[in-house]
Structure formats: structure tokens, C-alpha cells
Enzyme design. Sequence first.
Site, mmCIF file in Angstrom:
data_model
loop_
_atom_site.group_PDB
_atom_site.id
_atom_site.type_symbol
_atom_site.label_atom_id
_atom_site.label_comp_id
_atom_site.label_asym_id
_atom_site.label_seq_id
_atom_site.Cartn_x
_atom_site.Cartn_y
_atom_site.Cartn_z
ATOM 1 N N LYS A 284 -0.931 43.544 -8.784
ATOM 2 C CA LYS A 284 -0.344 44.231 -8.011
ATOM 3 C C LYS A 284 -0.374 44.996 -8.206
ATOM 4 O O LYS A 284 -0.990 46.251 -7.488
ATOM 5 C CB LYS A 284 0.887 44.059 -7.749
ATOM 6 C CG LYS A 284 1.713 42.604 -6.855
ATOM 7 C CD LYS A 284 2.986 42.882 -6.789
ATOM 8 C CE LYS A 284 3.661 42.366 -7.768
ATOM 9 N NZ LYS A 284 5.147 41.896 -7.481
ATOM 10 N N GLU B 134 9.046 40.636 -7.587
ATOM 11 C CA GLU B 134 9.845 42.099 -7.639
ATOM 12 C C GLU B 134 9.086 42.805 -6.565
ATOM 13 O O GLU B 134 7.245 42.164 -6.419
ATOM 14 C CB GLU B 134 8.727 42.511 -8.812
ATOM 15 C CG GLU B 134 9.247 44.200 -8.855
ATOM 16 C CD GLU B 134 8.872 44.713 -10.990
ATOM 17 O OE1 GLU B 134 9.132 45.844 -11.344
ATOM 18 O OE2 GLU B 134 8.451 43.658 -11.266
ATOM 19 N N ARG C 63 -0.890 30.255 -15.047
ATOM 20 C CA ARG C 63 -1.272 31.241 -13.428
ATOM 21 C C ARG C 63 -2.339 31.681 -12.800
ATOM 22 O O ARG C 63 -3.554 30.599 -13.276
ATOM 23 C CB ARG C 63 -0.553 32.896 -13.809
ATOM 24 C CG ARG C 63 -1.835 33.153 -14.926
ATOM 25 C CD ARG C 63 -1.247 35.117 -15.364
ATOM 26 N NE ARG C 63 -1.242 35.763 -14.372
ATOM 27 C CZ ARG C 63 0.232 36.551 -13.841
ATOM 28 N NH1 ARG C 63 1.273 36.211 -14.243
ATOM 29 N NH2 ARG C 63 0.132 37.475 -13.279
HETATM 30 P P1 ATP Z 1 1.329 40.956 -10.712
HETATM 31 O O1 ATP Z 1 1.136 41.232 -11.779
HETATM 32 O O2 ATP Z 1 0.161 40.880 -10.253
HETATM 33 O O3 ATP Z 1 2.870 42.475 -10.202
HETATM 34 P P2 ATP Z 1 3.891 39.538 -11.435
HETATM 35 O O4 ATP Z 1 3.927 38.461 -12.145
HETATM 36 O O5 ATP Z 1 4.465 41.218 -11.526
HETATM 37 O O6 ATP Z 1 2.402 39.647 -10.937
HETATM 38 P P3 ATP Z 1 6.311 38.729 -9.300
HETATM 39 O O7 ATP Z 1 6.451 39.570 -8.161
HETATM 40 O O8 ATP Z 1 6.597 39.993 -10.805
HETATM 41 O O9 ATP Z 1 4.532 39.692 -9.483
HETATM 42 O O10 ATP Z 1 5.926 37.652 -9.334
HETATM 43 C C1 ATP Z 1 6.303 36.787 -8.503
HETATM 44 C C2 ATP Z 1 6.701 35.043 -8.634
HETATM 45 O O11 ATP Z 1 5.020 35.394 -8.775
HETATM 46 C C3 ATP Z 1 6.826 35.122 -10.369
HETATM 47 O O12 ATP Z 1 7.390 34.100 -10.594
HETATM 48 C C4 ATP Z 1 5.707 34.939 -11.407
HETATM 49 O O13 ATP Z 1 5.368 34.179 -12.102
HETATM 50 C C5 ATP Z 1 4.292 34.172 -9.863
HETATM 51 N N1 ATP Z 1 3.092 34.895 -9.744
HETATM 52 C C6 ATP Z 1 2.685 35.946 -10.156
HETATM 53 N N2 ATP Z 1 1.672 35.847 -10.051
HETATM 54 C C7 ATP Z 1 0.791 34.749 -10.858
HETATM 55 C C8 ATP Z 1 -0.318 34.051 -10.294
HETATM 56 N N3 ATP Z 1 -1.573 34.639 -10.842
HETATM 57 N N4 ATP Z 1 -0.096 32.849 -10.297
HETATM 58 C C9 ATP Z 1 0.728 32.165 -10.489
HETATM 59 N N5 ATP Z 1 2.005 32.262 -10.211
HETATM 60 C C10 ATP Z 1 2.065 34.218 -10.094
HETATM 61 MG MG MG Z 2 6.483 41.607 -12.401
#
Ligand code: ATP
Ligand code: MG
Length: 548
Positions: A270, A34, A260
Amino acid sequence: MGETVSTNFIHNIIEKDLESHKYGDKVITRFPPEPNGYLHIGHAKSITLNFTTAMKYGGTCNLRYDDTNPVKEDVEYVDSIEEDVKWLGFQWDKRLWASEYFEKMYEAAVELIKKGKAYVDDLTPEQMKEYRGTLKEPGKESPCRNQSVEENLKLFEEMRAGKYADGERVLRAKIDMASPNINMRDPIIYRIAHITHHNTGDKWCIYPMYDFAHPIEDAIEGITHSICTLEFEDHRPLYDWVLREVGWWETPPQQIEFARLDLTNTVMSKRYLKALVDDAVVEGWDDPRMPTIAGLRRRGYTPEAIRDFCERIGVSKANSKVEVSLLEHCVREDLQEKVGNRNVIEKPIKVVITNYPEDKSEMITIENHNKIPEMGTRQVPFSRELYIDGDDFMEVPAKKYFRMFPGNEVRFKGAYFIKCNEVVKNEDGSIKELLCTYDPESRGGESPDGRKVKGTIHWVDAKTAVKIRIRNYDYLMIPDEEGNNQLNPNSVEDTWGYGEPLLAEAQPGERFQFFRHGYYVADSKLTTDDEKVFNRIVGLKSSWKPAK
Ligand code: ATP
Ligand code: MG
């Protein structure tokens, strides 16, 4: 480092699918960020997994912006995501925007309505919550649940046309209000939001929910294996339901979840990282203390080290916290064979060699790397006045202290045997300088007569030394007494040192081992022709122990 990740349970699933030709011989994955912040090391795990998995099976990986949520456009985030993925060493097949599928998603929703599988509801959010039930009790069916298809089609069209205010109506999937999986109790799949979307502008005032949009995005792109994190495991039945009930795809993608990445001494969200940036707790998204890819890059980490780390932690189904010392170990191991050393003195003490001619200066040959002769040598000036490290002198030596102290002879690395004769003090009692003598016969640091010295210390020539800024970093977060991460109030020591003259030529991003201090990088933003600013990437000693 190998080209592919080691065998893991995800690869086992893919290999079975290849054997049965479930998707022919295709493997297509995607990385779907995102665009609402910079990527962090957790994303690096997902990126590495998705790209190397595709590579391993001769497939492809898409970069897809998951922008179904209408938030303000931030070109900065999009640019940073692309820079980071490329810097890690990966190249996407297609770059796509989920918002480009809005029309298709709308059609899919209409399809569900026509099949009697979705309905427009006007329950208030409070009622919705009440009707949902609990883990122990089934939910209640909404009075709207049995509206006619025609009524639902009309209402949904009106939702799209902007007839209703935010929250006034939603589109829900008609599944099972008594399902033990609460995600299946008629989840909302469209909501009204009168917000301008960065890509589609004001064309839409209804937006699909993630659980409805994501499977459709995957299916449109022909993704075979949709790899996501563990918290989506309970959403998989809904993912499968959407694709099955819409029914447009013969062999829908397979969602697979993995744990994760969570890392000690930092945060991985983020939202939290954005707050640190907004509150100016850090210098920006690329502050060298940040766990963002941009921060790690500026800190001096290499893409190889990060990919190595992502492979070593592996892929599992169980959440766990990884020690940050493993990440440090990976960068140390990578740099160890790549970067040459430089002499830098922190907390300098001046040394005067009283038997060395005042107007003389000579060049000393020093190896660029202790263990790799192929890295060659360099010339470093040496003269009567030098600096040594504060840590390399003790007026009253501790037991087994072999470095400089009054009466002791040591080797100045690559130069001469030098003996300390006298300590000259300032009025306040601090050390002004050390009066020493050198043995001209010991040039190159070789013993002239078989006599031995136990200590070897590094030095820089005082006249030609360059003053450099040094930023020694510590962890961004440290655990409090209860083990909860708190911001570390001392996460950076901003200091300075004397470096050998060659450091005046250091280019932004150039890395060195500062002899006995650690690995350093010339800061990519602050280093100029006139001022050199170095970030400590990592110290020399490892606290990481391989598991037995
Ligand atoms: P955050 O919680 O930090 O905002 P998010 O999952 O909302 O992270 P996205 O941009 O939606 O961030 O994530 C893009 C991809 O990265 C998704 O497929 C998500 O599952 C993966 N991802 C995010 N954080 C992790 C993590 N800590 N370990 C492994 N994969 C991750
Ligand atoms: Mg997200």
C-alpha cells in the site's frame, strides 16, 4: 467456480477443531484492514480466504478496521474498502472498529500489571535497542522490570493522563529477556503518542501496539480462527501469551498463518502504491494498471475472475511469486463465455469496393459470439468504403500470409468475398486506399461456387464508423537485468480506432471482445455519451501454461 475454496491446511485445522468442539460448532473469521490505502489483489486473497472459509463451515466473517494506529482519518479509504469487499461478492456479518475496544484494551493492560506481567519502562529507544540483545545473545533486564505493581499502576495511569511526552515511557509485557524469540523479550505493548485519533479524538494519548491489540480484538469478537500472513508466525507466541495472561477468555482464538500473495510485474504494498498515486505516476488508486481491486475493476476484471484466481493459487505455508499470466488467464476464461464481440479497426487502411454502388448500403448479420449462438446476432452496415486493420494487409506478402495483398481474395467476415486489385499511394509513399472488387454472389461470406479463400478478416463501414479512444495497457512494472521490478515507462499506449456503429452506445463498464484484438471495457470514468474510451482488459492469447 465452486462456492468454497478447495481443501487446504487451514480447513484441516478448522475441521479438527469442529470435531473436538473446541469452539462449539462455531467458525468466525475476520478481515482486518488498516484503513490507510486501497485494497490490492493480495488483500483479495485474504478476503476470499476468510469469507469463503466462514461460508464453508456455516460461520460468519467480520470486517474489522484495524485503526489502533492514530493516523489521519480517510473516509475515502473506508468507503473504497467496503465497495471492494462487496464487489468481490462478500458480505460481512459485523462491521467493527478496533478503536472501539480501547477502553477494554486498557483494562487488559491493567490486568497484566496487576498480575505482575507488565511494567512501565523509561529506557530511551536507544537503550531499549541495546537491552534487547541479538539473535545470538540474550537481552538485559531493564532496571524498571522489578518495580512494584503499585508503582506500575500509578505510572500507567499517568501515561494515560498525559503526564509524559511521546517516547518518555512505555508499557512492556514482562516475559523473558533471554527468549530465543526476540518478540518475547519484554515487548512494548503501549506507547505514548499525542496524536488525535479519527474515531476517539483526543481521548487517548497512549495507544496499544499491534501485537497486544490484535489478539484482544479477535478475542472480544469471538473470532475462532484468526488467519494472517506468514510474517506473523514468530509473533504467535506473543499472541497466545497476551490472551493467556489476560485470562479473560476460556478458549482464545487460534492464529493461523499463510503465505502472502506476491505477483510478478507489479507491487503489492500500500505504501508503494500510495507513492505512485501521490507522485502522479498513475491516474489514481483506480488507474487500470494498478493491482488494486479498484484498478482491476476499472481495467475490466470481473469479481468471478479474481475469486477464481484466489482459489487457484491456493493457500500454502511457503512464500512464492505467482505469474501475473495466471490472473490474465482467469479473466480471459471468464470473459470468453460472457461477452460478445465487436469489430474495431486499429491502424486503419481504407478499402474502396469499386464495383459496389456508391449510394448503396446494406445490413450484414453478424453473430455476437463465434461459439455461443444463444448470444444472438446483430446488424452491421456495409457499403462501398470500409476500413480494415493495418495488420490485415501486406503489399508484399510474407510466406503463408493469407490475408489481404494485391491479387488475393479474402472473406470479409460475414459479408462478401473481396479481392484486392490495386494499391493507391499518397505522395509520401504511404497507402491511401486499396481498390477492390466484391463478388455479389458471396453474400454472408459463403462461397458461391465452391472456390475457397484462406483468409477471413474483419472490417467496419467507413461512413458509419465511430471513432473510439483505446488504451492498450502493458505491465506497471518490468524486471531489469538483475530481475528487480522497475516502473515500465511504456505501460500504456493511448491510441484510437474505428468501431462499428453499435459501439457509440457502449455504456461505462460494458465489456466486449474486439475481434482479434482482445477483451476491452468501456472505461467507467472517461466514457461519456460523446466519447467512448476503451481499456484493454487482456489480450486474446495466453502465455500461461498449466504446471505439469
Ligand atoms: P500492505 O503491506 O500492502 O500495506 P498490510 O498487510 O499492511 O498490506 P492490512 O490492511 O494490514 O495491509 O492487511 C489486511 C489483511 O490483508 C491482513 O490480514 C493481511 O495479512 C492481509 N494481506 C495484506 N497483504 C496481503 C497479501 N499480499 N497476500 C495475502 N494477504 C495479504
Ligand atoms: Mg498493515
